[in-house]
Write an enzyme that holds these catalytic residues in place. Structure first.
Site, PDB file in Angstrom:
ATOM      1  N   GLY A  24      47.436  49.773  45.628  1.00  0.00           N
ATOM      2  CA  GLY A  24      48.299  48.889  44.778  1.00  0.00           C
ATOM      3  C   GLY A  24      47.517  47.706  44.549  1.00  0.00           C
ATOM      4  O   GLY A  24      48.291  46.601  44.165  1.00  0.00           O
ATOM      5  N   LYS A  25      46.394  47.246  44.825  1.00  0.00           N
ATOM      6  CA  LYS A  25      45.794  46.060  44.594  1.00  0.00           C
ATOM      7  C   LYS A  25      45.875  45.728  43.041  1.00  0.00           C
ATOM      8  O   LYS A  25      46.108  44.411  42.950  1.00  0.00           O
ATOM      9  CB  LYS A  25      44.503  45.955  45.192  1.00  0.00           C
ATOM     10  CG  LYS A  25      43.898  46.490  46.388  1.00  0.00           C
ATOM     11  CD  LYS A  25      42.456  46.198  46.601  1.00  0.00           C
ATOM     12  CE  LYS A  25      41.654  46.975  45.879  1.00  0.00           C
ATOM     13  NZ  LYS A  25      41.757  48.494  46.061  1.00  0.00           N
ATOM     14  N   THR A  26      45.769  46.646  42.392  1.00  0.00           N
ATOM     15  CA  THR A  26      45.866  45.767  40.864  1.00  0.00           C
ATOM     16  C   THR A  26      47.246  45.506  40.569  1.00  0.00           C
ATOM     17  O   THR A  26      47.379  44.441  39.804  1.00  0.00           O
ATOM     18  CB  THR A  26      45.218  47.060  39.817  1.00  0.00           C
ATOM     19  OG1 THR A  26      43.948  47.326  40.131  1.00  0.00           O
ATOM     20  CG2 THR A  26      45.262  46.707  38.350  1.00  0.00           C
ATOM     21  N   VAL A  27      48.252  46.286  40.768  1.00  0.00           N
ATOM     22  CA  VAL A  27      49.618  45.796  40.553  1.00  0.00           C
ATOM     23  C   VAL A  27      49.982  44.344  41.342  1.00  0.00           C
ATOM     24  O   VAL A  27      50.483  43.529  40.683  1.00  0.00           O
ATOM     25  CB  VAL A  27      50.760  47.060  41.113  1.00  0.00           C
ATOM     26  CG1 VAL A  27      52.132  46.346  40.832  1.00  0.00           C
ATOM     27  CG2 VAL A  27      50.555  48.102  40.151  1.00  0.00           C
ATOM     28  N   LYS A  42      37.807  40.503  37.990  1.00  0.00           N
ATOM     29  CA  LYS A  42      37.287  41.629  39.067  1.00  0.00           C
ATOM     30  C   LYS A  42      35.653  41.517  39.112  1.00  0.00           C
ATOM     31  O   LYS A  42      35.214  42.083  37.992  1.00  0.00           O
ATOM     32  CB  LYS A  42      37.899  43.034  38.436  1.00  0.00           C
ATOM     33  CG  LYS A  42      37.281  43.962  39.430  1.00  0.00           C
ATOM     34  CD  LYS A  42      38.403  45.295  39.639  1.00  0.00           C
ATOM     35  CE  LYS A  42      38.117  46.055  40.636  1.00  0.00           C
ATOM     36  NZ  LYS A  42      38.965  47.286  41.155  1.00  0.00           N
ATOM     37  N   ASP A  53      40.442  47.981  35.452  1.00  0.00           N
ATOM     38  CA  ASP A  53      41.657  47.092  35.907  1.00  0.00           C
ATOM     39  C   ASP A  53      41.897  45.936  35.196  1.00  0.00           C
ATOM     40  O   ASP A  53      42.987  45.354  34.924  1.00  0.00           O
ATOM     41  CB  ASP A  53      41.380  46.750  37.467  1.00  0.00           C
ATOM     42  CG  ASP A  53      41.219  48.121  38.117  1.00  0.00           C
ATOM     43  OD1 ASP A  53      41.965  48.958  37.816  1.00  0.00           O
ATOM     44  OD2 ASP A  53      40.759  48.194  39.398  1.00  0.00           O
ATOM     45  N   GLU A 109      40.315  40.394  42.350  1.00  0.00           N
ATOM     46  CA  GLU A 109      40.291  41.679  42.910  1.00  0.00           C
ATOM     47  C   GLU A 109      39.015  42.391  43.234  1.00  0.00           C
ATOM     48  O   GLU A 109      38.326  42.661  42.810  1.00  0.00           O
ATOM     49  CB  GLU A 109      41.315  42.633  41.979  1.00  0.00           C
ATOM     50  CG  GLU A 109      41.613  43.899  42.590  1.00  0.00           C
ATOM     51  CD  GLU A 109      42.237  45.001  41.602  1.00  0.00           C
ATOM     52  OE1 GLU A 109      42.343  46.156  41.874  1.00  0.00           O
ATOM     53  OE2 GLU A 109      42.495  44.581  40.274  1.00  0.00           O
ATOM     54  N   GLY A 110      39.187  43.018  44.685  1.00  0.00           N
ATOM     55  CA  GLY A 110      38.062  43.622  45.067  1.00  0.00           C
ATOM     56  C   GLY A 110      38.238  45.177  44.801  1.00  0.00           C
ATOM     57  O   GLY A 110      39.081  45.591  43.857  1.00  0.00           O
ATOM     58  N   ALA A 111      37.128  45.824  45.017  1.00  0.00           N
ATOM     59  CA  ALA A 111      37.078  47.603  44.767  1.00  0.00           C
ATOM     60  C   ALA A 111      37.396  48.003  46.444  1.00  0.00           C
ATOM     61  O   ALA A 111      36.470  47.830  47.396  1.00  0.00           O
ATOM     62  CB  ALA A 111      35.823  47.767  44.575  1.00  0.00           C
TER      63      ALA A 111
END
Length: 212
Positions: A24-27, A42, A53, A109-111
């Site tokens: 859920g990192k993107t949300v 990103k 993303d 945001e990471g991966a």
């Protein structure tokens, strides 16, 4: 007002990592960008030649000045960054990744999780966080086993002396999960995100309005 979020200094680079992949990192990044009127970056995108993303964030964040900052690396294959880079005959160099110039705060945001490899020289997402001198928000999805994954993630961040700004939980709370994580780490929960049935700009706006 959300006191936990209001206590975060978003002028410091803020990196969203997770306890694993697809948590859920993107949300969560979209929610943070909306709440803090922040831009989005990103650094390493793999798995979608159409923008991945970054394009998702464009569809979710509604403030008029919102910007997507250009990735340092972008790969087509839906693989771990080190593998996606290898397929294209490229190599991710952590030392070459610098913070973009911006007159606004931005969410990074990471991966995947902290120890996702970036190359074959043992550089990981955690090394990138250190290079960027960022504070971290950890996304914790609710599933059986998430306590172990969360505590391992937090332990590694502490060992590396990376500032943890807080935790965001995703999904319906499992019995006793938050209690033991909170007691074991003494790290604040910023908010909890449901699994949204519909995901668009209105979804994010409505959620953010309830945060305050």
């Amino acid at each position: 007002m959300n006191k936990a979020l209001s206590g975060i200094d978003f002028s410091i680079p803020t990196f969203v990592t997770g306890i694993g992949t697809d948590v859920g990192k993107t949300v969560v990044s979209a929610i943070l960008c909306e709440w803090a009127n922040a831009d989005y970056w990103k650094p390493i995108q793999s798995g979608d030649p159409e923008g991945g993303d970054s394009q998702t964030l464009k569809k979710l964040v509604s403030h008029s000045s919102f910007r997507i900052l250009k990735e340092a690396y972008q790969f087509d294959a839906p693989l771990s960054p080190h593998a996606a880079a290898e397929l294209e005959g490229k190599k991710i160099k952590v030392d070459s990744i610098a913070l973009p110039k911006s007159n606004k705060p931005f969410i990074i945001e990471g991966a995947g999780g902290l120890l996702v490899p970036l190359n074959y020289e043992n550089d990981t997402i955690c090394d990138l966080i250190l290079k960027l001198d960022a504070q971290v928000i950890v996304v914790v999805k609710e599933y059986l086993g998430n306590i172990n994954h969360t505590l391992l993630t937090i332990e590694h961040l502490k060992r590396c002396r990376i500032k943890i700004a807080g935790l965001v939980f995703v999904g319906e709370e499992l019995p006793y999960t938050f209690d033991i994580i909170s007691k074991s780490t003494n790290i604040q929960m910023l908010f909890r995100v449901p699994i949204f049935k519909t995901l668009n700009k209105n979804t994010i706006l409505n959620f953010v309005s309830k945060l305050d």
